[in-house]
Design a protein around this motif. Structure first.
Motif, mmCIF file in Angstrom:
data_model
loop_
_atom_site.group_PDB
_atom_site.id
_atom_site.type_symbol
_atom_site.label_atom_id
_atom_site.label_comp_id
_atom_site.label_asym_id
_atom_site.label_seq_id
_atom_site.Cartn_x
_atom_site.Cartn_y
_atom_site.Cartn_z
ATOM 1 N N GLN A 285 5.583 0.423 4.664
ATOM 2 C CA GLN A 285 4.904 -0.848 4.374
ATOM 3 C C GLN A 285 5.086 -1.227 2.908
ATOM 4 N N LEU A 286 4.930 -0.245 2.023
ATOM 5 C CA LEU A 286 5.106 -0.498 0.594
ATOM 6 C C LEU A 286 6.549 -0.901 0.282
ATOM 7 N N ALA A 287 7.506 -0.244 0.945
ATOM 8 C CA ALA A 287 8.913 -0.555 0.708
ATOM 9 C C ALA A 287 9.235 -1.993 1.109
ATOM 10 N N ALA A 288 8.580 -2.480 2.162
ATOM 11 C CA ALA A 288 8.801 -3.865 2.586
ATOM 12 C C ALA A 288 8.361 -4.834 1.495
ATOM 13 N N TRP A 289 7.279 -4.495 0.812
ATOM 14 C CA TRP A 289 6.794 -5.333 -0.287
ATOM 15 C C TRP A 289 7.690 -5.204 -1.523
ATOM 16 N N ALA A 290 8.162 -3.993 -1.787
ATOM 17 C CA ALA A 290 8.868 -3.732 -3.047
ATOM 18 C C ALA A 290 10.266 -4.329 -3.094
ATOM 19 N N SER A 291 10.926 -4.425 -1.939
ATOM 20 C CA SER A 291 12.325 -4.832 -1.930
ATOM 21 C C SER A 291 12.503 -6.304 -1.567
ATOM 22 N N ARG B 115 18.284 0.946 -10.344
ATOM 23 C CA ARG B 115 17.404 1.444 -9.293
ATOM 24 C C ARG B 115 15.975 1.596 -9.806
ATOM 25 N N GLY B 116 15.852 1.852 -11.119
ATOM 26 C CA GLY B 116 14.533 2.034 -11.706
ATOM 27 C C GLY B 116 13.629 0.834 -11.521
ATOM 28 N N VAL B 117 14.212 -0.354 -11.477
ATOM 29 C CA VAL B 117 13.416 -1.566 -11.259
ATOM 30 C C VAL B 117 12.748 -1.503 -9.894
ATOM 31 N N LEU B 118 13.522 -1.102 -8.883
ATOM 32 C CA LEU B 118 12.998 -0.998 -7.524
ATOM 33 C C LEU B 118 11.930 0.080 -7.429
#
Length: 212
Positions: free
Chosen positions: A131-137, A146-149
């Motif tokens: 769920q968090l990854a969906a928000w982050a990307s 990659r550090g930004v992501l």
């Protein structure tokens, strides 16, 4: 090593018309169950092909999350390149490569967005990290590092540490309503078996054998 010399024989057995189910969705589910039982890696992984406004095809791998008589479901960022392609041209193609079983399934159809209720039901069933990854990307957008992501992910992890994660407005699913479904089974001496189901309307399918 010469690439042209790499070959193998297909010996898993053939596919005959008498063995096919009348409904291609039932046939697909049978093959999917067998792929899972064979412990294949990522048996639900499928390649989806779309085209951009210039007719340039693009392919990428997504995961099948549901299949029923209405079609094949996957989820993505609604701002992604694939979603933009579908918005402009919703005819797509999907492909399941089950190499170990010497099988392929190729499907053509029309992609349509899922309802908000369907999106919510699946999103809340996902692990919190997903769920968090969906928000982050912001899928398909350019990243400097990659550090930004990773930084965005950690920021969101802290933000939602003590509560439920709401479904992003830019995230959702598509259902691909099939117009054709082809089953391919490898055969000896390159005499493969291919059967093509074509939607004839009102729940009926025409089926024909294709030459390999």
């Amino acid at each position: 090593m010469k690439i042209a010399d790499i070959r193998r024989e297909y010996i898993k057995g053939g596919l005959r018309r008498k063995d096919l189910k009348a409904d291609p969705i039932e046939q697909f589910n049978l093959w999917l169950e067998q792929a899972v039982a064979a412990n294949l890696e990522d048996p639900t992984a499928m390649t989806i092909a779309t085209v951009d406004e210039n007719g340039q095809p693009f392919q990428r791998i997504v995961l099948l999350k549901n299949v029923d008589k209405n079609g094949f479901v996957f989820y993505t960022n609604l701002g992604s390149r694939k979603a933009q392609h579908i918005e402009n041209h919703n005819k797509v193609s999907i492909h399941f490569p089950w190499h170990t079983l010497e099988r392929q399934v190729h499907i053509t159809g029309v992609a349509e967005k899922l309802s908000a209720v369907e999106n919510m039901k699946y999103f809340t069933s996902r692990p919190k990290e997903s769920q968090l990854a969906a928000w982050a990307s912001k899928q398909s957008s350019r990243l400097s590092t990659r550090g930004v992501l990773e930084g965005k992910y950690l920021e969101l992890k802290q933000k939602f540490a003590k509560g439920e994660i709401p479904i992003p407005t830019f995230w959702g699913g598509y259902r691909i309503r099939p117009e054709s479904i082809e089953f391919w089974q490898g055969g000896e001496h390159r005499l493969h078996d291919r059967f093509l189901f074509t939607d004839a309307g009102e729940g009926h399918w025409d089926v024909e054998r294709l030459a390999p």
